[in-house]
Design a protein around this motif. Structure first.
Motif: not given
Length: 299
Positions: A139-143, A147-151, A173-179
């Motif tokens: 999860k720390r890696n995901i965080l 921060k790098a804006n990885d969808p 989170y889903f809306k941001k990733a979809a965007g």
């Protein structure tokens, strides 16, 4: 109407009739249908009552042209190591939290064998970052990727929130990733809107996000659209969805097309094309390394 006449019409404002180029007037297309032009917002509003029906019809036609276009590959793309298409089965690839790349099991297993043979520490086969030893480290890696804006990382965190019952966080989170163009996030949003998790139930928005996912090559989103169209009695549209999903290698859609053929709802030609496409999609994901990984997983 001839092409010249259509061209002439497109050079005039559909409301006031002013011709493009006169007194430096520039016309703008109706963004929904692309059928007419206007010299300004006022003319567009004035013409709306006359244009509304034709606009809605043409906008739907344009949407269908995009929606029913056969996609070249699925949303999962290719393995970045062997460059072969990834299987649509999520169990046959691994998400590396360090770089958020999906690695096929064949390449992952080959990398593990090499590391064991050479007595090396486990590292990501793509970016060579040490593999996390715990869920917390994952999860720390995901965080860090968020921060790098990885969808992909953003959608993954939305999934964590959803699992923990934090639906508001999941929606965010889903809306941001979809965007950012993540197709999996569009699919997740369709589920949230359908079930009313974190948002009010909204079937139109659920279908919209399903369509966005299907356009991008998510086969189970396409299959679900087929189910919806079938439920609503639009069998022609349902069949189109099932055939496209089958050609992407989705087994459930292939089974549905087969049943449609048996019932006389799918032509012999369409059934044969779906069958060929389905087999080709599956064959494209095969390799000796992946076969070995599959065998090892079953042992």
């Amino acid at each position: 109407m001839s092409g010249v006449e259509e061209s002439d019409d497109m050079m005039r404002c559909a409301s006031c009739g002013i011709v493009a180029g006169v007194d430096d007037i520039k016309l703008m297309k109706c963004t929904a249908c692309k059928l007419v032009r206007y010299c300004g917002v006022k003319c567009q509003k004035d013409h709306r009552p006359q244009h509304k029906q034709a606009c809605k019809k043409r906008a739907a036609e344009l949407r269908d042209e995009i929606l029913f276009k056969q996609t070249e590959s699925t949303h999962r793309g290719d393995c970045p190591i062997c460059c072969l298409p990834l299987s649509i089965d999520p169990d046959k690839s691994t998400l590396m939290s360090c770089c958020c790349k999906l690695i096929c099991d064949g390449c992952d297993c080959a990398n593990v064998r090499r590391e064991v043979r050479e007595k090396l520490d486990r590292k990501c086969p793509f970016c060579r970052h040490p593999v996390p030893k715990s869920e917390e480290e994952f999860k720390r890696n995901i965080l860090r990727r968020i921060k790098a804006n990885d969808p992909v990382a953003i959608r993954q965190m939305g999934g964590y929130c959803n699992q923990e019952g934090d639906y508001d966080g999941a929606i965010e989170y889903f809306k941001k990733a979809a965007g950012l163009g993540d197709l999996g996030a569009h699919y997740e949003l369709s589920v949230m809107y359908r079930e009313g998790k974190g948002v009010e139930k909204d079937d139109k928005k659920a279908v919209h996000h399903l369509e966005q996912a299907a356009i991008g090559g998510v086969p189970f989103a396409r299959h679900n659209l087929g189910i919806i169209e079938n439920r609503d009695g639009r069998m022609d549209r349902a069949t189109k969805h099932f055939i496209i999903a089958a050609k992407l290698g989705y087994d459930n859609s292939m089974k549905t097309v087969k049943e449609g053929f048996k019932g006389g709802l799918v032509s012999k030609e369409d059934f044969a094309a779906a069958l060929r496409g389905h087999q080709a999609a599956i064959d494209a994901t095969k390799s000796p390394q992946r076969d070995e990984a599959e065998l090892a997983r079953k042992l």
